[in-house]
Design a protein around this motif. Structure first.
Motif, mmCIF file in Angstrom:
data_model
loop_
_atom_site.group_PDB
_atom_site.id
_atom_site.type_symbol
_atom_site.label_atom_id
_atom_site.label_comp_id
_atom_site.label_asym_id
_atom_site.label_seq_id
_atom_site.Cartn_x
_atom_site.Cartn_y
_atom_site.Cartn_z
ATOM 1 N N LEU A 88 0.833 -1.200 0.000
ATOM 2 C CA LEU A 88 0.000 0.000 0.000
ATOM 3 C C LEU A 88 0.871 1.253 0.000
ATOM 4 O O LEU A 88 0.632 2.208 -0.749
ATOM 5 C CB LEU A 88 -0.886 -0.024 1.247
ATOM 6 N N ALA A 89 1.910 1.228 0.842
ATOM 7 C CA ALA A 89 2.801 2.383 0.921
ATOM 8 C C ALA A 89 3.489 2.613 -0.417
ATOM 9 O O ALA A 89 3.580 3.753 -0.891
ATOM 10 C CB ALA A 89 3.836 2.163 2.027
ATOM 11 N N ALA A 90 3.955 1.513 -1.041
ATOM 12 C CA ALA A 90 4.633 1.660 -2.329
ATOM 13 C C ALA A 90 3.690 2.272 -3.354
ATOM 14 O O ALA A 90 4.067 3.172 -4.116
ATOM 15 C CB ALA A 90 5.134 0.303 -2.816
ATOM 16 N N ALA A 91 2.429 1.805 -3.350
ATOM 17 C CA ALA A 91 1.463 2.335 -4.312
ATOM 18 C C ALA A 91 1.208 3.822 -4.067
ATOM 19 O O ALA A 91 1.190 4.627 -5.002
ATOM 20 C CB ALA A 91 0.158 1.547 -4.212
ATOM 21 N N LEU A 92 1.044 4.185 -2.795
ATOM 22 C CA LEU A 92 0.783 5.585 -2.458
ATOM 23 C C LEU A 92 1.949 6.479 -2.864
ATOM 24 O O LEU A 92 1.757 7.556 -3.441
ATOM 25 C CB LEU A 92 0.525 5.729 -0.958
ATOM 26 N N ILE A 93 3.175 5.999 -2.546
ATOM 27 C CA ILE A 93 4.353 6.797 -2.866
ATOM 28 C C ILE A 93 4.479 6.958 -4.374
ATOM 29 O O ILE A 93 4.748 8.047 -4.884
ATOM 30 C CB ILE A 93 5.610 6.127 -2.272
ATOM 31 N N ASP A 94 4.260 5.864 -5.094
ATOM 32 C CA ASP A 94 4.269 5.929 -6.557
ATOM 33 C C ASP A 94 3.295 6.983 -7.047
ATOM 34 O O ASP A 94 3.607 7.793 -7.911
ATOM 35 C CB ASP A 94 3.837 4.571 -7.123
ATOM 36 N N LEU A 95 2.086 6.955 -6.472
ATOM 37 C CA LEU A 95 1.030 7.858 -6.925
ATOM 38 C C LEU A 95 1.361 9.301 -6.574
ATOM 39 O O LEU A 95 1.313 10.185 -7.438
ATOM 40 C CB LEU A 95 -0.295 7.487 -6.258
ATOM 41 N N VAL A 96 1.707 9.525 -5.310
ATOM 42 C CA VAL A 96 1.857 10.908 -4.859
ATOM 43 C C VAL A 96 3.157 11.521 -5.392
ATOM 44 O O VAL A 96 3.146 12.523 -6.100
ATOM 45 C CB VAL A 96 1.814 10.978 -3.315
ATOM 46 N N ILE B 145 9.623 1.938 4.703
ATOM 47 C CA ILE B 145 8.714 2.761 3.908
ATOM 48 C C ILE B 145 9.395 4.061 3.502
ATOM 49 O O ILE B 145 9.259 4.524 2.362
ATOM 50 C CB ILE B 145 7.406 3.011 4.694
ATOM 51 N N ILE B 146 10.165 4.653 4.422
ATOM 52 C CA ILE B 146 10.875 5.882 4.059
ATOM 53 C C ILE B 146 11.873 5.603 2.932
ATOM 54 O O ILE B 146 11.993 6.371 1.980
ATOM 55 C CB ILE B 146 11.590 6.481 5.289
ATOM 56 N N ALA B 147 12.562 4.462 3.032
ATOM 57 C CA ALA B 147 13.510 4.117 1.973
ATOM 58 C C ALA B 147 12.797 3.970 0.638
ATOM 59 O O ALA B 147 13.274 4.467 -0.393
ATOM 60 C CB ALA B 147 14.240 2.816 2.321
ATOM 61 N N ILE B 148 11.629 3.318 0.664
ATOM 62 C CA ILE B 148 10.855 3.193 -0.567
ATOM 63 C C ILE B 148 10.508 4.583 -1.091
ATOM 64 O O ILE B 148 10.599 4.863 -2.273
ATOM 65 C CB ILE B 148 9.570 2.368 -0.326
ATOM 66 N N GLY B 149 10.133 5.466 -0.140
ATOM 67 C CA GLY B 149 9.776 6.821 -0.531
ATOM 68 C C GLY B 149 10.936 7.568 -1.148
ATOM 69 O O GLY B 149 10.747 8.482 -1.952
ATOM 70 N N LEU B 150 12.152 7.170 -0.780
ATOM 71 C CA LEU B 150 13.311 7.883 -1.320
ATOM 72 C C LEU B 150 13.656 7.464 -2.740
ATOM 73 O O LEU B 150 14.134 8.268 -3.523
ATOM 74 C CB LEU B 150 14.531 7.666 -0.410
ATOM 75 N N PHE B 151 13.474 6.194 -3.058
ATOM 76 C CA PHE B 151 13.943 5.809 -4.393
ATOM 77 C C PHE B 151 12.953 5.053 -5.255
ATOM 78 O O PHE B 151 13.142 4.951 -6.453
ATOM 79 C CB PHE B 151 15.235 4.993 -4.280
ATOM 80 N N ALA B 152 11.879 4.502 -4.685
ATOM 81 C CA ALA B 152 11.070 3.576 -5.475
ATOM 82 C C ALA B 152 10.171 4.263 -6.496
ATOM 83 O O ALA B 152 9.616 3.613 -7.357
ATOM 84 C CB ALA B 152 10.227 2.712 -4.550
ATOM 85 N N TRP B 153 10.043 5.581 -6.414
ATOM 86 C CA TRP B 153 9.095 6.252 -7.301
ATOM 87 C C TRP B 153 9.752 6.688 -8.612
ATOM 88 O O TRP B 153 9.090 7.229 -9.500
ATOM 89 C CB TRP B 153 8.516 7.479 -6.609
ATOM 90 N N THR B 154 11.083 6.485 -8.749
ATOM 91 C CA THR B 154 11.766 7.040 -9.921
ATOM 92 C C THR B 154 11.281 6.406 -11.222
ATOM 93 O O THR B 154 11.138 7.103 -12.225
ATOM 94 C CB THR B 154 13.280 6.856 -9.787
ATOM 95 N N GLY B 155 11.031 5.093 -11.187
ATOM 96 C CA GLY B 155 10.543 4.430 -12.394
ATOM 97 C C GLY B 155 9.226 5.040 -12.841
ATOM 98 O O GLY B 155 9.033 5.372 -14.020
#
Lengths: 343, 303
Positions: free
Chosen positions: A148-156, A207-217
């Motif tokens: 859920l967090a990954a999806a939200l971070i991707d979206l936002v 989750i913070i780590a995901i927020g730092l790099f997972a949204w680049t794609g």
């Protein structure tokens, strides 16, 4: 009139209304995508599994709180520890029988360790006597929270970043893309390590780590789409009609990019779920005694030779979970972009 | 082309500089100290701090670090006394490199062959089997595959030595475990690329002028599918060379990943920093090399 024309078939006699009529109602983009999606049976099943898992996990939060899954009675570890899965004595796998390595015969561990007749564990227990079913349920919940967090971070973050970068173009785009390149060249493992050291390990630092790099794609995908769409005529039209930039972005660009967004989310989720497992396995993820699928697998690895079920059960749950997201994503991609895969 | 490469190299250096700076200052905010032995007296602590240059002001430490870095001096380990970090890494990096390279070669070659076979007989038996295998490779984490291989091929069947590093037979099991993920990705990729190219006009032309099926598939369809695969392999290769942390742990391989994981709880800051830099350099160089290779192989790509 009817009689006169008996020998002839009148062609097109019903008038032009009926022939010009469109037989089926016009389908919106999403309706059309849904029609294509339904054809893919595997994706449909995956969607249902995801839906059921979500509902199940939400309900389980009330039935099996974390503390219940972590609790064990140290005095009774001898009795309840390392029990194999059992439902009833007649089933082939779930009968509580266990073959110790080296011995030829199976023994009913439940009887041997003196477990009361009424106690049964569907997934068995770990070495402290904690129910693996409960711990797996908690782990599944954590994986879904990560998803859920990954999806939200991707979206936002990802979508906003992509739209701004693509829409502004020029120098802003250049700088924003360089920033993405820099983020992508920092090894993820390093970032997570530092966060774990800095904030203490746990779900929040993951989750913070995901927020730092997972949204680049996601940001890249959206930016590329926006770059091509903003030159289209319909954007020019709404610009000439005086639509504000904000409204153009939300009302015209976003719906066109939505297919890409949904598909990208579905591909990011399984890799993030897997990521949590890897981190927990090198003791950077969720802190014990909280169970995540990763820590369960890690514990299972340690006792694999003797109690293979302790590894196999969480590993299967993890694999099935990421598989369903992969299949669901595949189905969505085909549904949103029928040209992408005509096979 | 030369201009493009120079530009990219410049960006690479800038990125590296940023990473070094960020990691350096993040290390400072990190709680705890490597010298946590309660037996140390304040005087001894002072001596230790002085020996490692930790008593100087922060900005001075930073410049000293960066200056030394250019000469290849990454400091000495806090934990392993008097071990220069650079030799520690030099000992372990080749091990990880060898493992990663073997896994990458095995994974891509097998993946390309499986993808090719799947595409030629779409929805056939082989397609089904390979599809299932690649789905497994994607969804089962490599460390689970590694453990299962270790148990069944190593312990139960006794085919290969269980742990350690040195002989080739010791590398077989970790290589197989590590190659599952790239194999799965490459299989899926080559399959879908080849299905697309097999139905394109130039394949029809190749068939029309009477080329044998083998030539059509290998020379025309497969080769064209391999070009876009390059962009896939670049980051994947970097990931394999560096990301085999768990596999190294399971098979007790003295690689750089295992060292990195050990250095974290020990708070061996020089080792953590140097490994970070090595990881980042490998990742960036691989991405750059694949971009250049793509341009060389595919005449349509202009840099």
């Amino acid at each position: 009139m009817e009689n006169l024309n008996k020998d002839f078939t009148l062609v097109g006699s019903k008038g032009s209304d009926s022939t010009e009529k469109i037989a089926k109602p016009a389908l919106s983009f999403f309706q059309d995508a849904w029609r294509r999606f339904k054809k893919n049976k595997i994706a449909l099943v995956a969607m249902w599994i995801i839906a059921i898992t979500l509902v199940f996990s939400v309900i389980s939060a009330f039935v099996v709180p974390q503390s219940k899954a972590n609790y064990f009675n140290p005095n009774k570890s001898q009795v309840y520890g390392n029990l194999p899965p059992k439902l009833s004595g007649d089933l082939p796998f779930w009968n509580g029988d266990f073959k110790a390595p080296g011995s030829a015969e199976k023994t009913d561990v439940y009887k041997a360790q003196g477990v009361p007749e009424k106690d049964k564990y569907v997934f068995g227990t770990d070495k402290y006597g904690r129910s693996l079913a409960k711990r797996t349920v908690v782990g599944l919940r954590i994986s879904l929270i990560i998803a859920l967090a990954a999806a939200l971070i991707d979206l936002v973050i990802g979508v906003t970043y992509g739209i701004i970068s693509g829409w502004m173009g020029g120098k802003v785009d250049m700088v924003m893309q360089r920033i993405i390149e820099i983020i992508q060249s920092v090894p993820n493992l390093v970032v997570v390590t530092m966060l774990a050291l800095l904030l203490g390990q746990g779900i929040s630092s993951i989750i913070i780590a995901i927020g730092l790099f997972a949204w680049t794609g996601m940001a890249r995908q959206v930016r590329n789409m926006v770059l091509s769409y903003k030159e289209r005529d319909f954007v020019l039209a709404s610009k000439t009609l005086g639509q504000s930039t904000w409204k153009i972005a939300v009302k015209h660009l976003l719906p066109n990019v939505s297919g890409v967004i949904v598909v990208q989310i579905m591909f990011d989720i399984p890799s993030m779920i897997m990521y949590e497992a890897v981190l927990s396995a090198i003791n950077l993820g969720v802190k014990p005694p909280t169970s995540s699928l990763g820590t369960l697998i890690n514990d299972g690895i340690a006792s694999l030779q003797f109690y293979p079920f302790q590894l196999i059960i969480p590993a299967i749950v993890l694999s099935v979970l990421s598989l369903t997201f992969i299949f669901f994503g595949d189905g969505l991609r085909d549904a949103f972009d029928p040209r992408a895969s005509e096979d | 082309m030369v201009k493009y490469i120079l530009k990219r190299l410049g960006l690479l250096l800038l990125t590296l500089f940023l990473i070094v700076t960020l990691t350096f200052f993040m290390m400072q905010v990190m709680p705890g100290t490597p010298f946590s032995n309660p037996k140390l007296t304040p005087d001894q602590l002072e001596i230790l701090k002085h020996a490692y240059g930790l008593d100087k002001p922060l900005w001075q430490q930073y410049f000293i670090y960066v200056g030394h870095m250019f000469t290849g001096n990454f400091g000495t380990s806090f934990i392993y006394t008097n071990q220069p970090v650079i030799t520690m890494i030099a000992q372990r990096l080749p091990v990880s490199m060898q493992l990663g390279t073997q896994a990458l070669i095995l994974g891509t070659v097998l993946g390309a062959l499986m993808g090719k076979a799947s595409a030629r007989r779409k929805n056939g038996l082989l397609d089904g089997i390979f599809g299932f295998l690649s789905v497994l490779g994607i969804s089962v984490p490599s460390f689970v595959i590694g453990t299962l291989i270790l148990l069944y091929l190593g312990f139960n069947l006794n085919l290969f030595p269980i742990s350690g590093w040195g002989t080739f037979s010791q590398t077989i099991m970790p290589t197989i475990a590590l190659s599952f993920a790239p194999m799965a990705v490459v299989t899926r990729f080559v399959r879908s690329e080849m299905i697309e190219s097999l139905s394109s006009d130039y394949i029809l032309l190749a068939r029309a002028k009477g080329l044998s099926e083998k030539e059509v598939v290998n020379k025309h369809a497969l080769r064209n599918s391999l070009i876009p695969m390059l962009t896939l392999i670049g980051p994947m290769a970097a990931g394999l060379l560096t990301g085999s942390v768990l596999i190294e742990k399971i098979f007790s391989i003295p690689g750089i990943g295992a060292q990195f994981v050990d250095s974290i709880p020990a708070k061996d800051f020089p080792v953590i920093m140097a490994t970070t830099i090595v990881y980042a350099v490998i990742l960036m160089v691989f991405i750059l090399v694949t971009d250049i290779l793509t341009a060389i192989v595919d005449p349509r790509v202009r840099l």
